[in-house]
Design an enzyme around this catalytic site. Sequence first.
Site, PDB file in Angstrom:
ATOM      1  N   GLY A 164     -37.674  10.786  11.260  1.00 35.86           N
ATOM      2  CA  GLY A 164     -39.163  10.412  12.365  1.00 35.86           C
ATOM      3  C   GLY A 164     -39.282  11.085  12.639  1.00 35.86           C
ATOM      4  CD  GLU A 195     -46.363  11.991  10.886  1.00 36.01           C
ATOM      5  OE1 GLU A 195     -45.775  12.066  12.280  1.00 36.01           O
ATOM      6  OE2 GLU A 195     -46.282  12.447  10.076  1.00 36.01           O
ATOM      7  CB  CYS A 216     -43.356  12.230   6.489  1.00 30.27           C
ATOM      8  SG  CYS A 216     -42.347  12.333   5.119  1.00 30.27           S
ATOM      9  CD  GLU A 237     -36.052  16.203   5.856  1.00 34.80           C
ATOM     10  OE1 GLU A 237     -36.990  16.198   5.619  1.00 34.80           O
ATOM     11  OE2 GLU A 237     -35.206  16.727   5.391  1.00 34.80           O
ATOM     12  CE  LYS A 281     -32.090   2.828  15.552  1.00 34.27           C
ATOM     13  NZ  LYS A 281     -33.067   1.983  14.412  1.00 34.27           N
TER      14      LYS A 281
END
Length: 494
Positions: free
Chosen positions: A242, A395, A298, A264, A188
């Site tokens: 994600g 983040e 990331c 991750e 997906k």
Amino acid sequence: MTHLIQDLMGSVGELVETSSVRAFINGQWVNAANSFEVDDPSSGATIASVANCGLNEADAAVDAASGAGRAWAPLSPLQRADLLHRTYALMMRDEDRLADLIALENGKSRSDAAAEVRYAAQFFRWNAEEAVRIEGHYAIAPNGLSRTVVSRTPVGVAALVTPWNFPAAMPARKVAPALAAGCTVVLKPAAETPLTAIAMVELLVEAGVPAGVVNVVTTVDAADVVDRWLSDSRVRKLSFTGSTPVGRSLLRTAAGRVLNCSMELGGAAPFVVLPDADLGHAVRDAVIAKFRGGGQACTAANSFHVHASVAEEFVDRLASEVGRLTVGPSRSGAAVGPLISARAVTRLTKTVDDAVTHGAQIVARGDLPGDCSGYFFPPTVLTDVAPSSSLATEELFGPVAPVLIWDDTDELVARLNRSEYGLAAYVQSRDIAAGMKFADRIDAGMVAVNRGVLSDPAAPFGGMKQSGLGREGAQHGLHEFTEIKYLSVDWSQD
Ligand code: NAD
């Protein structure tokens, strides 16, 4: 190929045509009852209408993957390797068109997009090479009564869920090792960037992937589809990339079936400049680490921590470099593209505004493009940032560089290690031993010493703490799609 890329690229520039894109299940391109739209973040224009799959398609994909696994897992490693080698070659053949597609749906600069295609393709090459080297172990048991035979078997049907920030590399980093290990997959991709994943599947089909081995379910109803997969006993693996909050929630659901999970997740990498760093080199790496992909990686350097003795010069040099960065749509050749959505611009604006209200100073701010209908945010450098502020700890996922000053190594290490994240870190020093000693003390799965990038298909990528579980890349990434099986054999009988 079925010309998705050509259809879309025919309209790049004007972006007036809307292409219709289907999901891929059991070797067939399938429509769903309704569809969702994909935007070009550089303009906000709709570029494609994509099948919005639901539970029927989710189930059909698992049916297909489960059925195909019976023939795929027993194939010889060499046969699986050959398919991956062909896919690598096709991705390299189509580097330009794939890069155009990534730039179109994600917005990153054309050179970042092309680098991503090459990086993604390397996962097929590396895993093709690894597919024939999945080693086991043989030993005589210590008491001499039996033989120990250990091998790795494919874990089974793997559910792969990927984010929008690397539309080619994140699916490739999962599909290639899964197939090399003998697994079949249901993928997906992110609803913001499903087109590149579909284009890569077109190449897998051209390379000869059997029906059902790779299935792509496009949807905006991510929770419905993924929860369905996690509750299906035929799905034996979740590989998710994600955000940490979504990862936590999926782990809770996966616990219901004690599902094998590789996660991750988010990161907030510190970029540390030691007092003896070569500042020219450090600033060059800082710009790469922060502004590659518009800061939406990331592993992006989240905040900069510069020793007091060199802080003024570092900030001056960084501000001057950032002031020169061009911002605009990737087709304009700009260095920094848009953020992924209007919502991302609102979020980042608020974080920067809050910091400024609390005393942060903007020392550099790039220009936005004249026609600003896309989701652009100006590259920005800030100083006087409070270490506990959102700007320094969360983040950021955008082209914003907060600079903090330090003078006590132990305090800095303690502060950095308080973060819930532990994905990546950067350290700059002329003295390699000092850089490596510092890197040793940072709780992060990956540390770049005197480098601005660290991703490599041949190296283990992944995080400590709430940045994830498991690793992707190298042989570790392939092992995530295997189960260890041990046979205890008594062959003393006649
Ligand atoms: P996200 O968590 O919102 O979405 C990731 C994927 O999960 C998408 O496919 C999305 O549709 C799906 N999803 C969202 N909510 C879901 C739910 N409730 N149930 C099931 N699936 C759901 O993340 P994003 O915004 O797409 O990507 C950015 C994040 O990804 C950042 O936090 C970034 O650090 C992280 N990331 C991590 C790595 C890594 O390797 N560690 C790599 C790239 C991105």
